[in-house]
Design a protein around this motif. Sequence first.
Motif, PDB file in Angstrom:
ATOM      1  N   VAL A 168       1.041   4.027  -3.010  1.00 54.22           N
ATOM      2  CA  VAL A 168       0.789   5.458  -2.800  1.00 54.22           C
ATOM      3  C   VAL A 168       1.954   6.273  -3.341  1.00 54.22           C
ATOM      4  O   VAL A 168       1.760   7.262  -4.052  1.00 54.22           O
ATOM      5  N   ARG A 207       0.841  -1.203   0.000  1.00 49.60           N
ATOM      6  CA  ARG A 207       0.000   0.000   0.000  1.00 49.60           C
ATOM      7  C   ARG A 207       0.874   1.251   0.000  1.00 49.60           C
ATOM      8  O   ARG A 207       0.649   2.179  -0.780  1.00 49.60           O
ATOM      9  N   ALA A 208       1.887   1.281   0.854  1.00 51.09           N
ATOM     10  CA  ALA A 208       2.779   2.444   0.929  1.00 51.09           C
ATOM     11  C   ALA A 208       3.516   2.649  -0.400  1.00 51.09           C
ATOM     12  O   ALA A 208       3.639   3.785  -0.878  1.00 51.09           O
ATOM     13  N   GLU A 225      -3.494   3.524  -6.984  1.00 48.01           N
ATOM     14  CA  GLU A 225      -4.484   3.250  -5.949  1.00 48.01           C
ATOM     15  C   GLU A 225      -4.564   1.744  -5.721  1.00 48.01           C
ATOM     16  O   GLU A 225      -4.849   0.986  -6.644  1.00 48.01           O
TER      17      GLU A 225
END
Length: 140
Positions: free
Chosen positions: A100, A96-97, A105
């Motif tokens: 980003v 996720r990091a 997304e």
Amino acid sequence: MRADNGQDTATQGASGAQAPRDAAPRAETAVTLRTHHTETGAAVCTIVGDLDFDTLAAVQEGLTDLVDERPPALVVDLAQVGFCDSSGLNLLLRTRAAAVAAGTELRLAGVAPAVMRVLELTGADTVFSLYDSVADALAA
């Protein structure tokens, strides 16, 4: 491992640790990643198997490759994940990091009960975009 066009890539996990001589032999844990890209450029990665220490390297490689492509969206289909431990959760959070940072997304779809339990117990369910299905995630 990454495979495009709906091809399956089976990867045997290996922790590298030696089992004690008197321990019962442990079955190898396998994980399969299936990836494809949609007409809109979104990447979809379906994980089949366990998301744990033994399968971590293969899953990480596949997800890293997809994030490196910088698609507008990366949908990770977790509907067929039977088990997720803290290393699996950590991998999802790191992905996720990275997503980003890459401007991608990350969307989790069809989250299996075993994974959802880990997400809820840790509060990580509040940081991910969760969808009931891949179709819902792609439509978002």
